[in-house]
Design an enzyme around this catalytic site. Structure first.
Site, PDB file in Angstrom:
ATOM      1  N   LYS A 206      31.445 -24.445  72.718  1.00 31.55           N
ATOM      2  CA  LYS A 206      31.791 -25.386  73.779  1.00 31.55           C
ATOM      3  C   LYS A 206      31.825 -24.672  75.130  1.00 31.55           C
ATOM      4  O   LYS A 206      32.675 -23.826  75.371  1.00 31.55           O
ATOM      5  CB  LYS A 206      33.156 -26.039  73.545  1.00 31.55           C
ATOM      6  CG  LYS A 206      33.424 -27.142  74.579  1.00 31.55           C
ATOM      7  CD  LYS A 206      34.870 -27.590  74.620  1.00 31.55           C
ATOM      8  CE  LYS A 206      35.702 -26.871  75.636  1.00 31.55           C
ATOM      9  NZ  LYS A 206      35.381 -27.149  77.044  1.00 31.55           N
ATOM     10  N   GLY A 258      39.288 -17.159  77.926  1.00 27.67           N
ATOM     11  CA  GLY A 258      39.911 -18.055  78.883  1.00 27.67           C
ATOM     12  C   GLY A 258      41.291 -17.566  79.252  1.00 27.67           C
ATOM     13  O   GLY A 258      41.572 -16.364  79.167  1.00 27.67           O
ATOM     14  N   SER A 259      42.161 -18.497  79.620  1.00 24.18           N
ATOM     15  CA  SER A 259      43.471 -18.094  80.123  1.00 24.18           C
ATOM     16  C   SER A 259      44.397 -17.666  78.986  1.00 24.18           C
ATOM     17  O   SER A 259      44.229 -18.064  77.833  1.00 24.18           O
ATOM     18  CB  SER A 259      44.113 -19.250  80.881  1.00 24.18           C
ATOM     19  OG  SER A 259      44.519 -20.242  79.962  1.00 24.18           O
ATOM     20  N   THR A 260      45.384 -16.845  79.327  1.00 25.92           N
ATOM     21  CA  THR A 260      46.362 -16.393  78.337  1.00 25.92           C
ATOM     22  C   THR A 260      47.168 -17.573  77.799  1.00 25.92           C
ATOM     23  O   THR A 260      47.474 -17.633  76.607  1.00 25.92           O
ATOM     24  CB  THR A 260      47.269 -15.307  78.943  1.00 25.92           C
ATOM     25  OG1 THR A 260      46.468 -14.137  79.174  1.00 25.92           O
ATOM     26  CG2 THR A 260      48.407 -14.939  78.017  1.00 25.92           C
ATOM     27  N   GLY A 263      45.073 -19.283  75.292  1.00 20.85           N
ATOM     28  CA  GLY A 263      44.900 -18.344  74.178  1.00 20.85           C
ATOM     29  C   GLY A 263      46.090 -18.373  73.233  1.00 20.85           C
ATOM     30  O   GLY A 263      45.941 -18.352  72.011  1.00 20.85           O
ATOM     31  N   GLU A 280      39.884 -13.318  74.280  1.00 15.76           N
ATOM     32  CA  GLU A 280      39.656 -12.508  75.475  1.00 15.76           C
ATOM     33  C   GLU A 280      40.303 -13.278  76.613  1.00 15.76           C
ATOM     34  O   GLU A 280      39.781 -14.296  77.052  1.00 15.76           O
ATOM     35  CB  GLU A 280      38.156 -12.292  75.674  1.00 15.76           C
ATOM     36  CG  GLU A 280      37.851 -11.071  76.506  1.00 15.76           C
ATOM     37  CD  GLU A 280      37.824 -11.376  77.984  1.00 15.76           C
ATOM     38  OE1 GLU A 280      38.913 -11.330  78.604  1.00 15.76           O
ATOM     39  OE2 GLU A 280      36.760 -11.686  78.508  1.00 15.76           O
ATOM     40  N   CYS A 314      38.138 -12.112  84.850  1.00 14.09           N
ATOM     41  CA  CYS A 314      39.383 -11.801  84.156  1.00 14.09           C
ATOM     42  C   CYS A 314      39.767 -10.341  84.346  1.00 14.09           C
ATOM     43  O   CYS A 314      40.938  -9.997  84.313  1.00 14.09           O
ATOM     44  CB  CYS A 314      39.270 -12.141  82.683  1.00 14.09           C
ATOM     45  SG  CYS A 314      37.723 -11.604  81.963  1.00 14.09           S
ATOM     46  N   GLU A 411      47.994 -14.090  87.352  1.00 10.20           N
ATOM     47  CA  GLU A 411      46.548 -14.083  87.572  1.00 10.20           C
ATOM     48  C   GLU A 411      46.167 -15.237  88.505  1.00 10.20           C
ATOM     49  O   GLU A 411      46.457 -16.393  88.222  1.00 10.20           O
ATOM     50  CB  GLU A 411      45.822 -14.229  86.235  1.00 10.20           C
ATOM     51  CG  GLU A 411      44.322 -14.104  86.370  1.00 10.20           C
ATOM     52  CD  GLU A 411      43.606 -14.163  85.022  1.00 10.20           C
ATOM     53  OE1 GLU A 411      43.979 -14.993  84.184  1.00 10.20           O
ATOM     54  OE2 GLU A 411      42.663 -13.375  84.829  1.00 10.20           O
TER      55      GLU A 411
END
Lengths: 500, 294
Positions: A206, A258-260, A263, A280, A314, A411
């Protein structure tokens, strides 16, 4: 200062003033990349089982160019039923064809994809820039060639896996569900698909909702390559589509970039299942400059570290640590360099900083900028003018920041750099590591022994010494701590897709 | 008159010390005749948190010891175990293991420690890489320890399971807090006495006794722990710890204790589970000269 030095320094000053006045009004003539040869269909469907099919959801969403705010195309939104179809196609392809094809032949399909990306490189670069806003110089010279190289690199691993993991009999996992971000749309697709195919898995991918076009062009290319139907399926949509992939019982592996925050949701969602997972996630890298560093190179590295891809990286070097005794000099040079950055039309070959990927992201960056100001940090922005249309942000510095500032700990994912100074090595190591992230770090010094001390003390997966933001298919990439786990790239990137 | 035996007090092992649980609680360990063998400390969440502080404090020193030195210390642990062989055998037997199985388990445990001792300064060479990047850079990847590992033993053994958990984790430079087998806790405490006399710095290995059912969620939710290793077989506990691990993106490994005596439990991949891969880049300057056709 003796007389001679004094004279030299005066001459230098004079020359500097001359160059400032002479070059001040010099402008680069526009040099836009042509978009004529690029084919973007008015509408894209889902790529399932080797064909483009209309979504069961019957829903479509627009993809917009962030530099013009114009609609480029409309994109199918995959619902749960569509994801189910894609996963079934992938499972079927895994069971009936892909796992049975000899590894040598598997490799040749992947080589083909690599070659075809190279053949159509310019088209991919232009679309990447139109859809995502990144400068054409970057999509042309970095994103697209690296994507092609990634396929080429992993193709060769397909029939050599026994040498990578001795005494283990490495086996594929099955269906890999892969979710990728909007900052390097084609490159991230390559990072995900290439190793998955080389290790014998099939894929449901996706792309991000704001940048689906190059992944869909890749689907066309995969169709042309003759890859067996269902081996790669590409479903477009939003977070809900991603969740449907993650939670599908026939998905054996989840790979997410993507973002933490997201995740963590995914890690929780697959808890207790047999799904293998790699993440990641976000970062807030320290870029550390010592007083013995080559200053001009360091300034280039700082600029590349934070302004590359509008800071939508990132591993961006978003926390700058400068040794106190050179800080004034370095900051002055950095400000000067920032003035020379060209912000504007990403299709222009002279552009250094393109458009922010989406309105939503621009608002988030602007919010952080006001947070930084309210926290009492000193802001400096380049004086450049921004285009009237599109989503743009000036290169931004925050001076006098401290460890507790939100712009230092969170971030931002934009062209915003938080600067701190330090005196001793102990201090900077402590500050650099005192953060939940651990994706990357940068170190600038001319002394070899200091480099190795610093690089070994950084709790981060990728450390650049006297360079920054370099990527290669052969080089493993991935984080420590809350920046995620697993590696992409290189030999180490294979294990994410294998049972060993 | 027959001599009265001196009974041993079984305590926790935290930061190189042998404290009782701060909670003051215990659980009785019974033999097959329902007689009390010992009162085992029932470690609390607070004990666990103290152990993590000790493990974090020891991480910097342990991970920056030379790999060769770590190998020597693990070997020293094996030497100390050898000296206490009979004690381990006796303890296994009072916990209901036959003599021949007990002897075999102790021997395998010692040999396993020697096996991982040898890996301490070798696995890096097997799993490192110099990466042939396409730009003018020197680029290499090396394993580095993850940090603090929390582990829960299963109930299939008293000693061998514990050794199989601890050895690969510390061989790679991590520190560990491990909950010993709830059903067979005795050898865990005795093994702690081995560690205390083995040149292993305090805090590198911390051993708790208690109930997994009570403490597993706390072990998984602690924000200063980098990875979890679960060797039990309770599916609900596995799900809970895997969910809570997401709080700070802990790495989670679930390992079976089946056929613990077999060689398949001896491999460097168990060390690599608790390693990060760090990749370092440095430019190579083309300064001229050295054409390469010499």
């Amino acid at each position: 200062m003796n007389q001679k030095e004094n004279r030299i320094s005066k001459t230098e000053k004079k020359l500097e003033n001359v160059s400032k006045t002479v070059f001040k009004d010099w402008k680069y003539a526009p040099s836009p990349e042509s978009t004529e040869h690029v084919k973007i269909a008015p509408r894209y469907d889902l790529f399932i089982n080797g064909k483009f099919v209309k979504p069961e959801s019957k829903k479509y969403f627009d993809t917009v160019s962030p530099s013009t705010e114009k609609k480029l195309s409309e994109i199918a939104e995959a619902g749960e039923k569509d994801v189910d179809k894609a996963v079934s196609a992938a499972k079927n392809a895994y069971d009936k064809t892909w796992r049975k094809i000899p590894a040598k032949e598997r490799a040749k399909y992947i080589y083909r994809i690599a070659r075809m990306i190279q053949e159509r490189a310019r088209e991919f670069a232009v679309i990447e820039t139109m859809d995502g806003g990144k400068p054409i110089r970057e999509s042309r010279d970095i994103d697209v060639p690296l994507a092609a190289n990634h396929f080429f690199y992993y193709a060769g691993w397909a029939d050599k896996l026994d040498y990578a993991f001795p005494k283990t009999n490495p086996r594929p996992l099955g269906v890999a569900g892969q979710i990728i971000p909007w900052n390097f749309p084609l490159l991230m697709a390559a990072w995900k698909i290439a190793p998955a195919l080389a290790t014998g898995n099939t894929v449901v991918l996706k792309p991000a909702e704001s940048t689906p076009l190059t992944a869909l062009k890749l689907a066309e290319l995969i169709q042309d390559s003759g890859l067996p139907e269902g081996v790669v399926n590409i479903v477009t949509g939003f977070g809900k589509t991603g969740a449907a992939i993650v939670n599908h019982p026939n998905v054996n592996k989840v790979a997410f970039t993507g973002s933490t925050d997201v995740g963590k949701i995914i890690q929780k969602a697959v808890a207790g299942t047999s799904k293998k997972i790699t993440l990641e996630l976000g970062g807030k890298a320290a870029n550390i400059v010592f007083d013995d560093a080559p200053i001009d190179q360091a300034v280039e590295g700082i600029v590349n570290g934070i302004f590359f891809n509008q800071g939508h990286v990132c591993c961006a070097g978003s926390r700058l640590f400068v040794q106190e005794n050179i800080a004034a000099n370095l900051i002055e040079k950095l400000k000067e360099r920032m003035e020379s950055l060209i912000v504007g039309d990403p299709l222009d070959k002279n552009t250094d900083i393109g458009a922010i990927n989406s309105k939503e992201q621009l608002l988030k960056i602007q919010e952080y900028i006001s947070i930084g100001i309210n926290e009492g940090a000193e802001i400096h922005q380049s004086s450049c003018a921004l285009p009237n249309k599109g989503f743009f942000c000036k290169p931004t510095l925050f001076l006098n920041t401290s460890q507790s500032h939100r712009i230092v700990t969170e971030e931002i994912f934009g062209p915003v750099l938080a600067v701190q100074t330090f005196r001793t090595i102990e201090e900077v190591i402590e500050k650099a590591n005192n953060i939940p992230y651990g994706l990357s770090a940068g170190v600038w010094t001319d002394k070899g022994s200091k480099i190795f001390h610093l690089t070994s003390k950084m709790r981060a997966g990728v450390v650049w010494a006297n360079t920054y933001n370099k990527f290669d298919p052969a080089s493993p990439f991935g984080g420590y701590k809350e920046s995620g786990f697993g590696r992409e790239g290189g030999l180490h990137g294979l294990s994410a897709y294998l049972t060993i | 008159m027959e001599r009265i035996e001196v009974l041993k007090t079984y305590k926790l092992y935290i930061g190189g010390q042998f404290p009782r649980t701060e909670s003051g609680r215990y659980y009785p360990l019974l033999n097959s005749k329902k007689q009390t063998l010992a009162n085992i400390s029932l470690a609390s969440r607070k004990d666990y948190r103290n152990a993590v502080v000790a493990a974090r404090g020891a991480f910097g020193g342990w991970s920056s010891k030379t790999a060769f030195n770590r190998g020597q210390i693990l070997y020293r642990i094996a030497e100390m175990m050898e000296g206490r062989k009979m004690q381990f055998v006796d303890e296994l037997m009072v916990q209901g293991i036959s003599k021949s199985n007990a002897v075999k388990e102790v021997q395998t445990s010692i040999d396993r420690m020697v096996y991982y001792s040898g890996w301490c300064d070798k696995f890096q060479q097997c799993f490192s890489a110099v990466n042939p990047v396409s730009s003018s850079h020197f680029n290499f990847s090396v394993p580095e320890p993850m940090g603090v590992v929390a582990a829960i033993s299963g109930n299939s053994s008293s000693l061998l399971g514990l050794i199989s958990i601890i050895a690969p984790v510390i061989a790679g430079g991590n520190t560990i807090v491990v909950l010993a087998s709830e059903k067979y806790p005795l050898c865990g405490v005795t093994f702690a006495e081995v560690l205390a006399t083995s040149d292993l710095p305090g805090g590198v290995v911390n051993i708790l006794t208690g109930k997994s059912s009570e403490i597993h969620s706390h072990m998984a939710s602690h924000m200063d722990v980098n990875a979890l290793l679960y060797c039990g077989d309770d599916k609900a506990e596995i799900k809970t710890i895997s969910e809570l691990a997401a709080l700070n993106v802990k790495r989670v490994f679930v390992r079976s204790e089946k056929k613990l005596e077999k060689d398949e439990h001896e491999n460097p991949y168990y060390i690599m589970d608790f390693q990060e891969i760090k990749t370092t880049w440095h430019p190579i300057e083309r300064v001229g000269g050295g054409s390469g056709n010499y």
